[in-house]
Scaffold this motif. Structure first.
Motif, PDB file in Angstrom:
ATOM      1  N   ARG A  65      33.587  51.118  31.622  1.00 50.56           N
ATOM      2  CA  ARG A  65      34.668  50.480  32.365  1.00 50.56           C
ATOM      3  C   ARG A  65      35.975  51.194  32.018  1.00 50.56           C
ATOM      4  O   ARG A  65      36.114  51.725  30.919  1.00 50.56           O
ATOM      5  N   PRO A  66      36.950  51.162  32.929  1.00 52.90           N
ATOM      6  CA  PRO A  66      38.257  51.719  32.579  1.00 52.90           C
ATOM      7  C   PRO A  66      38.925  50.875  31.511  1.00 52.90           C
ATOM      8  O   PRO A  66      38.830  49.642  31.522  1.00 52.90           O
ATOM      9  N   GLY A  67      39.604  51.517  30.559  1.00 48.31           N
ATOM     10  CA  GLY A  67      40.307  50.808  29.503  1.00 48.31           C
ATOM     11  C   GLY A  67      41.744  50.492  29.892  1.00 48.31           C
ATOM     12  O   GLY A  67      42.356  51.187  30.709  1.00 48.31           O
ATOM     13  N   ASN A  68      42.280  49.439  29.298  1.00 43.51           N
ATOM     14  CA  ASN A  68      43.652  48.994  29.548  1.00 43.51           C
ATOM     15  C   ASN A  68      44.527  49.475  28.391  1.00 43.51           C
ATOM     16  O   ASN A  68      44.330  49.060  27.242  1.00 43.51           O
ATOM     17  N   HIS A  69      45.512  50.346  28.672  1.00 41.68           N
ATOM     18  CA  HIS A  69      46.294  50.907  27.572  1.00 41.68           C
ATOM     19  C   HIS A  69      47.327  49.935  27.006  1.00 41.68           C
ATOM     20  O   HIS A  69      48.039  50.273  26.061  1.00 41.68           O
ATOM     21  N   SER A  70      47.406  48.719  27.542  1.00 44.53           N
ATOM     22  CA  SER A  70      48.302  47.716  26.964  1.00 44.53           C
ATOM     23  C   SER A  70      47.594  46.818  25.956  1.00 44.53           C
ATOM     24  O   SER A  70      48.214  45.918  25.389  1.00 44.53           O
ATOM     25  N   MET A  71      46.297  47.079  25.714  1.00 42.71           N
ATOM     26  CA  MET A  71      45.512  46.245  24.797  1.00 42.71           C
ATOM     27  C   MET A  71      44.871  47.110  23.715  1.00 42.71           C
ATOM     28  O   MET A  71      44.530  48.275  23.965  1.00 42.71           O
ATOM     29  N   PRO A  72      44.686  46.563  22.494  1.00 38.15           N
ATOM     30  CA  PRO A  72      43.914  47.288  21.476  1.00 38.15           C
ATOM     31  C   PRO A  72      42.439  47.349  21.865  1.00 38.15           C
ATOM     32  O   PRO A  72      41.984  46.645  22.775  1.00 38.15           O
ATOM     33  N   ILE A  73      41.698  48.195  21.172  1.00 35.83           N
ATOM     34  CA  ILE A  73      40.266  48.360  21.433  1.00 35.83           C
ATOM     35  C   ILE A  73      39.505  48.045  20.154  1.00 35.83           C
ATOM     36  O   ILE A  73      39.864  48.522  19.073  1.00 35.83           O
ATOM     37  N   ASP A  74      38.465  47.230  20.276  1.00 36.57           N
ATOM     38  CA  ASP A  74      37.601  46.889  19.144  1.00 36.57           C
ATOM     39  C   ASP A  74      36.370  47.791  19.163  1.00 36.57           C
ATOM     40  O   ASP A  74      35.764  48.000  20.228  1.00 36.57           O
ATOM     41  N   TYR A  75      36.005  48.303  17.988  1.00 37.36           N
ATOM     42  CA  TYR A  75      34.846  49.190  17.859  1.00 37.36           C
ATOM     43  C   TYR A  75      33.830  48.568  16.913  1.00 37.36           C
ATOM     44  O   TYR A  75      34.144  48.255  15.769  1.00 37.36           O
ATOM     45  N   GLU A  76      32.618  48.405  17.412  1.00 36.19           N
ATOM     46  CA  GLU A  76      31.504  47.941  16.588  1.00 36.19           C
ATOM     47  C   GLU A  76      30.578  49.118  16.309  1.00 36.19           C
ATOM     48  O   GLU A  76      30.179  49.834  17.232  1.00 36.19           O
ATOM     49  N   VAL A  77      30.244  49.320  15.033  1.00 37.92           N
ATOM     50  CA  VAL A  77      29.340  50.398  14.644  1.00 37.92           C
ATOM     51  C   VAL A  77      28.033  49.786  14.153  1.00 37.92           C
ATOM     52  O   VAL A  77      28.036  48.868  13.338  1.00 37.92           O
ATOM     53  N   GLN A  78      26.925  50.295  14.675  1.00 37.37           N
ATOM     54  CA  GLN A  78      25.595  49.841  14.255  1.00 37.37           C
ATOM     55  C   GLN A  78      24.912  50.978  13.498  1.00 37.37           C
ATOM     56  O   GLN A  78      24.867  52.107  13.996  1.00 37.37           O
ATOM     57  N   ARG A  79      24.405  50.668  12.304  1.00 35.44           N
ATOM     58  CA  ARG A  79      23.761  51.686  11.467  1.00 35.44           C
ATOM     59  C   ARG A  79      22.297  51.819  11.891  1.00 35.44           C
ATOM     60  O   ARG A  79      21.445  51.052  11.472  1.00 35.44           O
ATOM     61  N   VAL A  80      22.028  52.828  12.698  1.00 37.63           N
ATOM     62  CA  VAL A  80      20.689  52.997  13.272  1.00 37.63           C
ATOM     63  C   VAL A  80      19.715  53.572  12.251  1.00 37.63           C
ATOM     64  O   VAL A  80      18.603  53.084  12.082  1.00 37.63           O
ATOM     65  N   ARG A  81      20.147  54.621  11.528  1.00 40.86           N
ATOM     66  CA  ARG A  81      19.222  55.260  10.583  1.00 40.86           C
ATOM     67  C   ARG A  81      20.000  56.123   9.603  1.00 40.86           C
ATOM     68  O   ARG A  81      20.986  56.770   9.967  1.00 40.86           O
ATOM     69  N   ASP A  82      19.542  56.135   8.348  1.00 42.72           N
ATOM     70  CA  ASP A  82      20.013  57.074   7.334  1.00 42.72           C
ATOM     71  C   ASP A  82      18.791  57.774   6.757  1.00 42.72           C
ATOM     72  O   ASP A  82      18.010  57.164   6.017  1.00 42.72           O
ATOM     73  N   GLY A  83      18.604  59.043   7.124  1.00 48.72           N
ATOM     74  CA  GLY A  83      17.465  59.810   6.627  1.00 48.72           C
ATOM     75  C   GLY A  83      17.888  60.748   5.521  1.00 48.72           C
ATOM     76  O   GLY A  83      19.011  60.716   5.021  1.00 48.72           O
ATOM     77  N   ARG A  89      24.497  56.704  14.104  1.00 45.88           N
ATOM     78  CA  ARG A  89      25.254  55.489  14.322  1.00 45.88           C
ATOM     79  C   ARG A  89      25.427  55.247  15.822  1.00 45.88           C
ATOM     80  O   ARG A  89      25.630  56.182  16.590  1.00 45.88           O
ATOM     81  N   ARG A  90      25.334  53.996  16.200  1.00 46.21           N
ATOM     82  CA  ARG A  90      25.665  53.589  17.569  1.00 46.21           C
ATOM     83  C   ARG A  90      27.044  52.952  17.531  1.00 46.21           C
ATOM     84  O   ARG A  90      27.351  52.167  16.631  1.00 46.21           O
ATOM     85  N   VAL A  91      27.883  53.263  18.492  1.00 47.45           N
ATOM     86  CA  VAL A  91      29.231  52.710  18.526  1.00 47.45           C
ATOM     87  C   VAL A  91      29.491  52.095  19.897  1.00 47.45           C
ATOM     88  O   VAL A  91      29.106  52.663  20.932  1.00 47.45           O
ATOM     89  N   ILE A  92      30.106  50.920  19.894  1.00 53.41           N
ATOM     90  CA  ILE A  92      30.424  50.195  21.122  1.00 53.41           C
ATOM     91  C   ILE A  92      31.914  49.870  21.100  1.00 53.41           C
ATOM     92  O   ILE A  92      32.418  49.295  20.128  1.00 53.41           O
ATOM     93  N   ALA A  93      32.631  50.255  22.142  1.00 52.77           N
ATOM     94  CA  ALA A  93      34.051  49.956  22.267  1.00 52.77           C
ATOM     95  C   ALA A  93      34.230  48.813  23.261  1.00 52.77           C
ATOM     96  O   ALA A  93      33.639  48.830  24.348  1.00 52.77           O
ATOM     97  N   ARG A  94      35.057  47.830  22.883  1.00 55.09           N
ATOM     98  CA  ARG A  94      35.259  46.650  23.735  1.00 55.09           C
ATOM     99  C   ARG A  94      36.737  46.333  23.893  1.00 55.09           C
ATOM    100  O   ARG A  94      37.529  46.527  22.971  1.00 55.09           O
ATOM    101  N   GLN A  95      37.065  45.820  25.055  1.00 58.40           N
ATOM    102  CA  GLN A  95      38.364  45.204  25.309  1.00 58.40           C
ATOM    103  C   GLN A  95      38.122  43.883  26.029  1.00 58.40           C
ATOM    104  O   GLN A  95      37.347  43.828  26.986  1.00 58.40           O
ATOM    105  N   GLY A  96      38.772  42.834  25.553  1.00 53.64           N
ATOM    106  CA  GLY A  96      38.583  41.527  26.184  1.00 53.64           C
ATOM    107  C   GLY A  96      37.146  41.073  26.190  1.00 53.64           C
ATOM    108  O   GLY A  96      36.730  40.377  27.122  1.00 53.64           O
ATOM    109  N   GLY A  97      36.371  41.495  25.185  1.00 55.51           N
ATOM    110  CA  GLY A  97      34.972  41.102  25.098  1.00 55.51           C
ATOM    111  C   GLY A  97      34.032  41.900  25.984  1.00 55.51           C
ATOM    112  O   GLY A  97      32.816  41.671  25.957  1.00 55.51           O
TER     113      GLY A  97
END
Length: 286
Positions: A65-83, A89-97
């Motif tokens: 989705r397009p991001g809104n530059h008037s809002m902060p962005i939340d980043y969730e990192v998921q630890r998929v594997r450490d070999g 790592r998987r990363v998900i960026a969210r704005q407004g949920g």
């Protein structure tokens, strides 16, 4: 480090807001939405904060989705594997949920191995070229006032294009572009920061490569353009405060999409990173 560059470094310095969750501010570059390179660079930084002793060697991301530059962005990192050698790592960026970007990043321990690369293509030296900002200042008196600030703004990444296109009067050209990139001022010796900054910069003037043969730009009437995905591979160490040549081509456009490829070379001819991106390049009827 110049103030404009310090602001970009601070933009990439995310705030922790919980277990493997981070928050970043947004910047307004004069585009309708958040610059995709910002979300890519911040996403790479978020993933890197969860890995020790390994550097990122590849990132693959989708813009949702397009991001809104008037809002902060939340980043969730998921630890998929450490070999033993690699971490993912998987990363998900969210704005407004809502998710605006999802991607995966792979990290590797330092390792020696086989070496080969493509030769660096010919290009004029950066000190023989004008910067994008200088071209913008030349164009500014001749364009509508609403575009002038974005054309003449101070830039933390100095870009010196080879054979630049006038975005308001484009002509058909081969699907190939070159630019030199470098940060304004000296940077600290942090290889993660340099990789995040290159990721940020790699989205500038990339999808426009696939527009070249069609004599249009993102400024052209009735054009709908947007990055759909982005991938980057880091091959060798580099510094973003030294000149890097970004050599880009577009092998194909079809079905309203343009495919773009890029290679970053240092001034010694070393291939330091490669990119790909598919973009929406839709000509609307009105």
């Amino acid at each position: 480090m110049l103030e404009v560059t310090r602001k970009l470094v601070d933009l990439l310095d995310l705030s922790p807001i919980g277990d493997d969750h981070f928050q970043g501010d947004s910047e307004d570059l004069g585009f309708p939405n958040v610059f995709g390179g910002q979300v890519l660079g911040q996403g790479l930084m978020a993933a890197s904060r969860t890995v020790e002793g390994r550097l990122p060697h590849s990132l693959h991301a989708y813009f949702l989705r397009p991001g809104n530059h008037s809002m902060p962005i939340d980043y969730e990192v998921q630890r998929v594997r450490d070999g033993g050698s690699f971490s993912v790592r998987r990363v998900i960026a969210r704005q407004g949920g809502k998710e605006i970007l999802t991607g995966s990043v792979s990290f590797q321990v330092a390792e020696e191995g086989f070496e080969h690369q493509l030769e660096m293509p010919d290009a004029p030296a950066p000190d023989t070229l004008k910067s994008e900002q200088e071209y913008g200042e030349m164009l500014a008196p001749h364009v509508p006032e609403r575009f002038r600030d974005s054309l003449t703004r101070d830039r933390p990444i100095e870009i010196r294009p080879v054979d630049p296109v006038n975005p308001f009067k484009p002509e058909p050209r081969p699907p190939h572009k070159q630019s030199w990139f470098k940060t304004q001022g000296h940077l600290p010796d942090d290889p993660v920061l340099h990789r995040c900054l290159l990721t940020y910069a790699s989205d500038f003037a990339f999808l426009g490569t696939s527009l070249n043969p069609h004599g249009v730009t993102f400024m052209s009437k009735n054009m709908q353009v947007a990055s759909l995905d982005h991938a980057i591979w880091f091959h060798r160490d580099f510094r973003m405060d030294d000149w890097l040549l970004y050599d880009k081509d577009s092998p194909s456009a079809s079905a309203g999409r343009g495919f773009n490829r890029g290679n970053f070379f240092n001034q010694s001819g070393g291939l330091v990173a490669s990119t790909t991106q598919e973009a929406l390049i839709r000509k609307r009827s009105r």
